[in-house]
Every structure is written in C-alpha cells, then in structure tokens.
Design a protein around this motif. Structure first.
Motif, PDB file in Angstrom:
ATOM      1  N   LYS A 395       0.817  -1.221   0.000  1.00  0.00           N
ATOM      2  CA  LYS A 395       0.000   0.000   0.000  1.00  0.00           C
ATOM      3  C   LYS A 395       0.845   1.264   0.000  1.00  0.00           C
ATOM      4  O   LYS A 395       0.525   2.239  -0.661  1.00  0.00           O
ATOM      5  CB  LYS A 395      -0.907   0.012   1.228  1.00  0.00           C
ATOM      6  N   ALA A 396       1.942   1.222   0.751  1.00  0.00           N
ATOM      7  CA  ALA A 396       2.761   2.427   0.888  1.00  0.00           C
ATOM      8  C   ALA A 396       3.367   2.849  -0.446  1.00  0.00           C
ATOM      9  O   ALA A 396       3.725   3.996  -0.630  1.00  0.00           O
ATOM     10  CB  ALA A 396       3.857   2.200   1.919  1.00  0.00           C
ATOM     11  N   PHE A 397       3.489   1.918  -1.368  1.00  0.00           N
ATOM     12  CA  PHE A 397       4.118   2.252  -2.642  1.00  0.00           C
ATOM     13  C   PHE A 397       3.103   2.417  -3.758  1.00  0.00           C
ATOM     14  O   PHE A 397       3.471   2.651  -4.897  1.00  0.00           O
ATOM     15  CB  PHE A 397       5.123   1.172  -3.034  1.00  0.00           C
ATOM     16  N   ALA A 398       1.821   2.255  -3.432  1.00  0.00           N
ATOM     17  CA  ALA A 398       0.801   2.305  -4.473  1.00  0.00           C
ATOM     18  C   ALA A 398       0.774   3.687  -5.099  1.00  0.00           C
ATOM     19  O   ALA A 398       0.663   4.692  -4.406  1.00  0.00           O
ATOM     20  CB  ALA A 398      -0.554   1.957  -3.892  1.00  0.00           C
ATOM     21  N   ARG A 399       0.917   3.748  -6.410  1.00  0.00           N
ATOM     22  CA  ARG A 399       0.806   5.050  -7.058  1.00  0.00           C
ATOM     23  C   ARG A 399      -0.445   5.043  -7.909  1.00  0.00           C
ATOM     24  O   ARG A 399      -1.070   4.001  -8.097  1.00  0.00           O
ATOM     25  CB  ARG A 399       2.058   5.309  -7.907  1.00  0.00           C
ATOM     26  N   GLU A 400      -0.822   6.190  -8.408  1.00  0.00           N
ATOM     27  CA  GLU A 400      -1.987   6.317  -9.295  1.00  0.00           C
ATOM     28  C   GLU A 400      -3.228   5.663  -8.706  1.00  0.00           C
ATOM     29  O   GLU A 400      -3.997   5.030  -9.414  1.00  0.00           O
ATOM     30  CB  GLU A 400      -1.696   5.668 -10.650  1.00  0.00           C
ATOM     31  N   GLN A 401      -3.421   5.788  -7.410  1.00  0.00           N
ATOM     32  CA  GLN A 401      -4.626   5.240  -6.772  1.00  0.00           C
ATOM     33  C   GLN A 401      -4.801   3.753  -7.011  1.00  0.00           C
ATOM     34  O   GLN A 401      -5.911   3.242  -7.065  1.00  0.00           O
ATOM     35  CB  GLN A 401      -5.871   5.978  -7.280  1.00  0.00           C
ATOM     36  N   ARG A 402      -3.689   3.039  -7.167  1.00  0.00           N
ATOM     37  CA  ARG A 402      -3.807   1.595  -7.371  1.00  0.00           C
ATOM     38  C   ARG A 402      -4.417   0.919  -6.144  1.00  0.00           C
ATOM     39  O   ARG A 402      -5.024  -0.139  -6.261  1.00  0.00           O
ATOM     40  CB  ARG A 402      -2.430   1.002  -7.661  1.00  0.00           C
ATOM     41  N   ASP A 403      -4.240   1.545  -4.982  1.00  0.00           N
ATOM     42  CA  ASP A 403      -4.843   0.969  -3.777  1.00  0.00           C
ATOM     43  C   ASP A 403      -6.363   1.118  -3.805  1.00  0.00           C
ATOM     44  O   ASP A 403      -7.089   0.206  -3.414  1.00  0.00           O
ATOM     45  CB  ASP A 403      -4.235   1.590  -2.512  1.00  0.00           C
ATOM     46  N   VAL A 404      -6.845   2.256  -4.318  1.00  0.00           N
ATOM     47  CA  VAL A 404      -8.292   2.453  -4.433  1.00  0.00           C
ATOM     48  C   VAL A 404      -8.870   1.455  -5.429  1.00  0.00           C
ATOM     49  O   VAL A 404      -9.895   0.810  -5.195  1.00  0.00           O
ATOM     50  CB  VAL A 404      -8.603   3.893  -4.905  1.00  0.00           C
ATOM     51  N   LEU A 405      -8.155   1.304  -6.544  1.00  0.00           N
ATOM     52  CA  LEU A 405      -8.559   0.353  -7.574  1.00  0.00           C
ATOM     53  C   LEU A 405      -8.678  -1.049  -6.968  1.00  0.00           C
ATOM     54  O   LEU A 405      -9.651  -1.777  -7.204  1.00  0.00           O
ATOM     55  CB  LEU A 405      -7.500   0.371  -8.684  1.00  0.00           C
ATOM     56  N   ALA A 406      -7.685  -1.419  -6.177  1.00  0.00           N
ATOM     57  CA  ALA A 406      -7.646  -2.757  -5.599  1.00  0.00           C
ATOM     58  C   ALA A 406      -8.840  -2.996  -4.671  1.00  0.00           C
ATOM     59  O   ALA A 406      -9.418  -4.077  -4.648  1.00  0.00           O
ATOM     60  CB  ALA A 406      -6.333  -2.961  -4.836  1.00  0.00           C
ATOM     61  N   VAL A 407      -9.213  -1.951  -3.928  1.00  0.00           N
ATOM     62  CA  VAL A 407     -10.343  -2.097  -3.012  1.00  0.00           C
ATOM     63  C   VAL A 407     -11.637  -2.287  -3.800  1.00  0.00           C
ATOM     64  O   VAL A 407     -12.513  -3.069  -3.425  1.00  0.00           O
ATOM     65  CB  VAL A 407     -10.431  -0.866  -2.072  1.00  0.00           C
ATOM     66  N   GLN A 408     -11.739  -1.604  -4.949  1.00  0.00           N
ATOM     67  CA  GLN A 408     -12.948  -1.780  -5.774  1.00  0.00           C
ATOM     68  C   GLN A 408     -13.003  -3.189  -6.362  1.00  0.00           C
ATOM     69  O   GLN A 408     -14.070  -3.795  -6.452  1.00  0.00           O
ATOM     70  CB  GLN A 408     -12.969  -0.719  -6.883  1.00  0.00           C
ATOM     71  N   VAL A 409     -11.837  -3.698  -6.761  1.00  0.00           N
ATOM     72  CA  VAL A 409     -11.787  -5.070  -7.272  1.00  0.00           C
ATOM     73  C   VAL A 409     -12.169  -6.047  -6.163  1.00  0.00           C
ATOM     74  O   VAL A 409     -12.908  -7.007  -6.379  1.00  0.00           O
ATOM     75  CB  VAL A 409     -10.375  -5.385  -7.830  1.00  0.00           C
ATOM     76  N   GLN A 410     -11.710  -5.753  -4.953  1.00  0.00           N
ATOM     77  CA  GLN A 410     -12.047  -6.600  -3.809  1.00  0.00           C
ATOM     78  C   GLN A 410     -13.568  -6.654  -3.610  1.00  0.00           C
ATOM     79  O   GLN A 410     -14.141  -7.714  -3.381  1.00  0.00           O
ATOM     80  CB  GLN A 410     -11.368  -6.038  -2.559  1.00  0.00           C
ATOM     81  N   ALA A 411     -14.224  -5.476  -3.743  1.00  0.00           N
ATOM     82  CA  ALA A 411     -15.673  -5.412  -3.555  1.00  0.00           C
ATOM     83  C   ALA A 411     -16.399  -6.199  -4.646  1.00  0.00           C
ATOM     84  O   ALA A 411     -17.390  -6.884  -4.389  1.00  0.00           O
ATOM     85  CB  ALA A 411     -16.130  -3.957  -3.555  1.00  0.00           C
TER      86      ALA A 411
END
Lengths: 551, 317
Positions: A395-411
């Motif tokens: 998460k600490a290295f996520a750029r371009e909101q890749r962490d937000v993207l990942a959470v949406q994929v999780q949902a």
C-alpha cells in the motif's frame, strides 16, 4: 514497475514492488516531437523540470531505475535510435550489419564525435562501454541482463566494431537504443563505480554540471553537438542554455510548483489532478502511452486457489475491470486487454475482443471448480474451506490510486463469493514473498519498448527462485510459450517476431495467466512557455528539441 | 569529607556516566542490527530489488559485502570496525558511511538549530505572557498549543507551502538553498516544538508564581514583569531544559517528512532511504550517531542543571 522510489537500492527511490523501481525502460532515441505549442524555436533560456524520484546511482550501466535513464539521457547518446514502431535508426553508429547466423553485429561508427571531456569517440570506446556493462564489478542490475549471451566486442578498425553473442539475441538493437546502453567516456569509466555513481560524461547534447542527491541535477548545452539521432526535430546543438531537473517527491508539492509557475514541467501528474491542470490556461498536459507490460494482476498459477484454471477464468470474467478503470481514472488511463500496451512492438490487436465481463459465466466456472458451498458471510466454500485470494500488496508504494482500484476489485470479487485479502508489506517483504511464491495474486507494471517484455513476464526461466529474481509473477510454465519466446529471440524480422508475440498473448490470456488492468500513460504537466518536449520510445520526455519562451 | 574523597567521587561519577553512555550506544546499534534482520527478506534480495541480474552480479554483491557469512559474524565484524572508528561503506550509495553522514549532517543541523531558536524565541514570551492570566487568555493559548502539537508535521508543511509559496510566492517551493529555502521548513519543524515548550514553561512559571518568595519579591515593590523575567523564568527553565533531550528526538522525527517535502538534503532523507532499502551500514551509522548526540545532550544537561539550580550543586557532593 513501480516507478516510485526504489528502496535502497535505493530507496526511495523510490519504488514498488515489483514494480516499481524497476521500471525499466528502454529508452531510445527521440521520435516525433510532442511538446507544447508550435512556432519557431528560440535559442537560450533554462527549462526546469520536476520529477518524483531520483537515481540512487547515476550510472545507467549499473542502475535499473527508469529515472536514471531520464537523468542521463540528455548527456548520453546511444549507438542507435529506436522509433515508436520498433524501427532502428542511425545515431552514433551510421550503419550496421547482422551476420547470417544472427550472432554477430558489425557497426560502422560516426566520425568527428567527441566526449564532453575531450576524449574522442571511437571503436575502442564502444568496446570499453559494453565490457563495462557486463563486468560483474559494475553490478549492473539491468543492462547486463539485457545482453546475457554477450561474448565480447572486437575492434576491427578505429570506426568499426563487431559485437558477438553465443546465440541469436534479437532484442539487442532495441536494448542498445536505451539510455542504459548510453556511451560514456572511457576516461570517466576508468574512475570506478564510486565516481560514476555521481558523474556521467558522454557525447550528448547537454553536459552535466552537478548531480546533488535529494535535490536534482543541472546541465548546460554542449556547444559542439552535431550528431543527434535520426528522427530528431532539428540538428546541431540543443536550443536550451541550461536544463535543470529537480526532485520533488510529494505529488502536491510538484503540482503546486507547476501551478505557481516555479517549474516549467512536472512528471507524474496524479490522475485525479489532470482535469485541474487542463483547466488552467497557462498549463497543458502531455501524455504518452508507455510500451511494455501494462499495469496487470498476475495470479499464482503454480499453487493455491488460482492453480485451478477455472478459478482464474472466473476472476477475469466476473469482475468488470474495464468499467472500474474508466470510472476511477476518468478516461486518463485506458482499460487493458493484453498483457502489453498497444504501442509495444508485437502487440496483438485481436486481444481487444477477449475478456468480456460475464458474471454468469464466472459463477458457472466456480461451480464447476467445486466452490459450490456458501458460508455465513456469503463467500463460496469447498469442503468447508472459504475461497480466499491472498493479494501481496504494498500500500505504501501504491501510485496512481492503485490501492483504491484494488479495493474496488475486492468489492467486486465479494459479489462473486471470493474473499480477497490484502497482505500488505514493504517492498522488501513483497520481494521475499515473490521469491517464495507465497501469494495468490500480485500486481505491477513493467515498461519496456520491445515485445521481448513478454519473455520477462511469462518465460518459465523468469520465475523467481531464491537464486534469481524474475518478473514471471504468475509462475507460469508453458513449453509452447517458451518455444515461441525463444524463436522470437532468433529473428530480427519484425513481422516474424510480432506473429510469435501474438501467439504468446493469445495463449497466456486463454490460460488466465494474467488479468490485464490498465495501460499506463506518462502524464507530463507543462507550462505553455515550454515547447518541443519530445518522447523516447520508452515514454520518457527528452529535451534535445525543447525550447522556452519568455516568462 | 576530605578533598581526596571528593575527587574520588567525581572520578567515579564520570566513569559511571561514561560506562552507561557506552552501554546506550552499544544497545542502540545492537537493536538496530536485530530489527533490520528481523524484517523479512534477505539483504541481497533487497539490494537487487525486482530486477533480474546475472548470477555473476549476484555473486559479486554477496562477496563484496560478505553477506554469505553467518549473522553473528557480520555483527561482530561490524562492532570490531566501529571500535576502530570505521563505520563501514553504504551498500548502495557508493560512498563510506562517514562521508554520507558528513555530507548530510550540515543541512540537518542548520535546520534543527534554526527551528530550536525559533521555538525558544516564540515560546518564552508566550509563556511569560500567558502564565496565571485571565482564564480566556490561557484557554486561547492552550487551544492553539494543542493544535500545534496535534497537527502532523507533514500536513503543516504542505499547508505552509500552499499558502506562502504557491499562493503568495514569498518563498521558493522546494529544493532551494540559502535563507529563503530555510524559512518554511524551519517553521514546520518548530510548530510542535514551540507548542510543547510553551506548555512546559508556563506550567513551570505558574508553579513558581505560587511560591512564597514571589510574594516577598512583590512585597519589595518589584514589578510584575520583573518578577516573571528575573525570578520565575529561571526556576521555570529547569523542567524546560529537562525536556530538551526529549525534544531532540522529536525534531529528528520531524526532519524525515520535512526534508522529504521540501526536497532538502539531510539525515532524515538519508535514514528513510536506507531503511527502505535495507542499507544496513547507513542505518546503523545514523542510529549510532543520533545515540551519540543524545548521550552528549543529556550529559550536557546534567551539567546545565548545576548552573541553573544552585541547590543541586550541594546535592552533587
């Protein structure tokens, strides 16, 4: 790779797992000028450009960071230049011949070229450079790996050299066009790795004044320069008197420096701020699609839940990646359909028809795979065990909101009955898991201006082991794919290579070895007073043709 | 007691002090070594990162840094080198730890000193003015202090930049050398320090202003300002000075985000990069250095107490 800072290896340098730092890139010569505005170029002035990360080691022969390529390209020329279609053009070499067995390359070198320290450029300089790259003491983390079959260089006369390989190696010319194979002054190479980590001397249009870690780098024009790459917008010396690259790590600071007019251009505009920059009449956005591996998710095909092909296919079909990407990035990045970007040599446009969103099909596949039960939270189960996907994510290295993207994929996965769990970690921890194969899902992008990127991503030899790190995060092993990738190494014919790479793309998609997510665009924010910023094939800006108008 | 006994006591005090200082340094280095090795992943993997290197390069890295030796031998070798005054070489920066520390020390020191100066200049009058004043003045002041302590340095730095650089254009955004480039970073570091110092000094002042000798001074006709500055401040300074050692740690922590945001060279950036990349020699070098500074600061403070508070001079005997 993550373009973020790279650990230690920098560090901050920033980096990201598997990603990150490494972005390799093959940078090559310039191709058509992008840049802002038009008009007649004027000589003089200074262009200030701000980037989000910096080289830990300035020597591109040793460093794997994409930003090292950006910092040294103004000062370094290559033997050949690459255009966006994979065509190879003269630069410091005026001509070359490939032997019938595809193992030897003979280059005729340009005459009258000299390094900015006064050393003449000749055949011996080329030999010194290539030998320096493969010397274990250089500890090359990128360039040497691009030419593993290299056996040696022979000086035929002052301006002719022959480079030999133990087996055919078709990506050689594309690699040679990158800044990682930039030709450095033999006199400076003699001074050793500690010196080279801070000083790079070449034949380029700019000469490095000083590289100050944590601050940036400054250059002045090389007044003698008269040997630009074929394809550049002009010949002769650069227009700018001075060029300055500043390291401004924080996105908001970089953006503020641009909007307040303190810098002329910035790298990596956050996608969320693209509209804001476009709305400013003094500013503009230049974007360039990056070739090579897209930002993709890679399921671990060797063990765990994704070892079952049907579960992989269900994950791809049951999640509407395209819609998620469109909504999150407002069209700044386009959804990907192949593991490699559309402008990569060897991209197969037919992949655009694959991977349609089909949740009903996904549900059928999961039923077939035996995940028919449901637990109290609604997740699918088999033999009382929940369908859990462990995602190794930094998460600490996520750029371009890749962490937000990942959470949406999780949902979305939850709707399919799949429990996606993030296993957060540092860059080093992610590397350790990658080496052990201890994850179900991994994510990264891998830029490189050649279809050979597919070999990094899917050849069985690229699977990480405790003795060697590789980018094949899917731990995918397929003799047919290995065969095509090797066949592509043996031919320099672009059409033949493209046909082989198309087969690889079709096969890895059918085998669910990759879930393509989005195509990365280099987003450069620029003040309209800056003109003529061009791009290397690897999608990094170049400043040889750049010029500025009054403030 | 005889003179001989006094000097023996002093020698013993100094030796004990020296011994505990060495123990602190050894403990800090050892803790850093253990912590870095407890985090998952091998050093060589961290150095190579997500790159594919040839087997020869991997072997060269292992050989150069002696990474194939058992951990206890790497640890002993490190301790041995430190005893000879050799901090080792960075795994990644292509320079010795001593030269990396040396080149990053000055900018950090400059920032620290300016910030402390700023904090003292602001907090002392603030504390003098607000101690034992009307309720609303104190409430207002504590409210502001609470905000100062609570806002993350990271956020304060961005806010300062947005207002004073991007909007008003008074200061360069980042990466600037010279005085103009020092102002905003120093203010960002000084904010929490000022808030804490004001609180501590005021509490000290208020305690002192209750003392009978203050009443005596007032009875002598001394002005309120005179009482506060000549008598009370000196007493109140004691807790504030005690606090300074701890403050030093706080500031080092603030340097990390501030140096990063303002693109300033310094120890914070050096440490951040080194921890991320498992650059052990640098991390241990920074830890050893900061532990050393801490030891020196706290020892100096012990001496300062004697200067500030004559009562302790007797106690030292």
């Amino acid at each position: 790779m993550l373009r973020a800072r790279r650990p230690a290896g920098p560090a901050l340098a920033a980096a990201a797992v598997l990603a990150a730092a490494l972005a390799l890139a093959g940078c090559g010569g310039t191709d058509a000028a992008g840049g802002t505005g038009s008009g007649t170029p004027v000589r003089g002035g200074t262009l200030v450009y701000a980037v989000n990360t910096e080289p830990v080691n300035l020597d591109p022969h040793a460093s794997p960071q994409d930003v090292t390529g950006l910092f040294t390209r103004p000062a370094l020329d290559s033997l050949v230049a690459l255009d966006a279609k994979g065509g190879v053009h003269p630069w410091l070499a005026t001509a070359w011949k490939i032997s019938a067995d595809q193992k030897s390359y003979t280059f005729t070198l340009r005459t009258g070229v000299k390094f900015s320290d006064g050393t003449p450029f000749d055949a011996a300089a080329v030999k010194t450079n290539l030998d320096h790259i493969v010397d274990p003491r250089t500890k090359s983390q990128l360039a040497a790996g691009f030419i593993t079959p290299y056996t040696g260089t022979t000086v035929l006369d002052d301006h002719t050299v022959r480079v030999d390989f133990s087996r055919p190696h078709s990506p050689f010319l594309a690699a040679l066009a990158t800044a990682y194979f930039g030709i450095e002054s033999p006199a400076s190479l003699k001074k050793g790795p500690d010196y080279l980590a801070r000083h790079v001397v070449g034949t380029g249009p700019f000469v490095i004044d000083a590289f100050t870690p944590h601050q940036g780098i400054t250059y002045h024009r090389n007044p003698d320069y008269n040997w630009g790459p074929e394809g550049a917008a002009h010949t002769g010396p650069a227009y700018l008197d001075k060029l300055q690259i500043k390291t401004l790590t924080e996105d908001s600071v970089r953006l503020g420096a641009l909007t307040s007019g303190q810098v002329d251009g910035i790298a990596s505009v956050p996608p969320a701020n693209v509209r804001q920059v476009k709305a400013n009449p003094r500013l503009t956005i230049l974007s360039r699609e990056a070739p090579g591996g897209n930002y993709n998710y890679y399921p671990n095909t060797a063990s765990g839940v994704f070892a079952d092909l049907r579960v992989r296919q269900a994950f791809r079909a049951g999640i509407d990646f395209r819609t998620i990407v469109r909504k999150l990035y407002f069209g700044t990045f386009s959804p990907a359909s192949s593991p490699i970007a559309p402008n990569t040599v060897g991209y197969d446009p037919a992949t655009g028809n694959l991977g349609a969103y089909d949740p009903a099909q996904a549900a059928r596949l999961l039923d077939e795979a035996g995940w028919t039960g449901r637990d109290a939270q609604g997740y699918r189960t088999k033999d009382g065990r929940r369908l859990v996907v462990r995602w190794s994510f930094a998460k600490a290295f996520a750029r371009e909101q890749r962490d937000v993207l990942a959470v949406q994929v999780q949902a979305e996965a939850k709707k399919l009955g799949i429990d996606v769990r993030f296993e957060d970690g540092t860059f080093t921890e992610l590397i350790a898991r990658q080496v052990r194969g201890d994850y179900d899902l991994a994510d990264f992008s891998w830029q490189r201006a050649d279809g050979d990127a597919l070999r990094n991503l899917f050849a069985s030899a690229s699977i990480s082991t405790p003795r060697s790190f590789g980018q094949n995060s899917a731990r995918y092993k397929d003799p047919q794919v290995d065969g095509w990738l090797n066949a592509a190494l043996a031919t320099t014919d672009l059409a033949q290579r493209s046909a082989l790479y198309a087969k690889v793309q079709q096969k890895v998609l059918a085998d669910g070895a990759v879930f393509p997510v989005y195509v990365f665009d280099y987003l450069l924010g620029a003040n309209k007073r800056a003109h003529g910023i061009a791009w290397e094939p690897q999608a990094y800006p170049t400043f040889y043709d750049a010029w500025v108008t009054g403030k | 007691m005889g003179d001989g006994e006094v000097s023996r006591r002093i020698v013993r005090t100094v030796l004990v002090r020296l011994g505990t200082s060495l123990l602190v340094l050894w403990g800090a280095v050892t803790a850093a070594f253990v912590a870095l090795h407890l985090t998952p992943g091998s050093v060589v993997d961290a150095l190579i990162g997500s790159n594919t290197v040839t087997p020869q390069v991997r072997a060269q890295i292992i050989a150069d840094y002696g990474l194939d030796r058992p951990l206890w031998r790497q640890y002993l070798a490190y301790l041995g080198r430190i005893l000879h005054g050799d901090l080792g070489r960075s795994y990644q920066l292509h320079e010795s730890v001593a030269s990396a520390l040396g080149s990053q020390l000055a900018p950090s020191l400059q920032l620290t000193l300016v910030s402390i100066g700023l904090a003292l200049i602001v907090s002392t009058p603030l504390a003098l003015f607000t101690a034992r004043r009307r309720r609303w003045i104190r409430a207002l002041s504590s409210g502001i202090e609470l905000v100062g302590v609570s806002i993350p340095t990271f956020w304060a730095a961005i806010l300062l930049l947005t207002v004073f650089s991007f909007r008003l254009g008074w200061f360069p955004a980042a990466g600037a050398t010279g005085f103009g480039g020092l102002v905003l970073p120093a203010v960002a570091v000084a904010i929490p320090v000022t808030a804490l110092l004001t609180q501590v000094t005021r509490e000290g002042l208020e305690r002192v202003l209750e003392e009978p000798f203050v009443l005596t001074a007032r009875a002598r006709g001394m002005s309120d300002a005179g009482v506060r500055t000549r008598h009370a401040l000196r007493h109140a300074a004691l807790p504030a000075v005690t606090f300074a050692g701890w403050l030093f740690g706080l500031m080092l922590g603030a340097l990390v985000p501030v140096e990063q945001i303002f693109s300033r060279p310094g120890l914070g950036q050096l440490l951040l990069t080194a921890v991320g990349g498992k650059d052990l020699p640098i991390v241990m070098g920074v830890v050893l250095f900061t532990a050393l500074v801490y030891v020196v600061v706290s020892s100096t403070l012990d001496v300062l107490y004697l200067v500030i508070d004559p009562r302790l001079r007797g106690a030292a005997r």
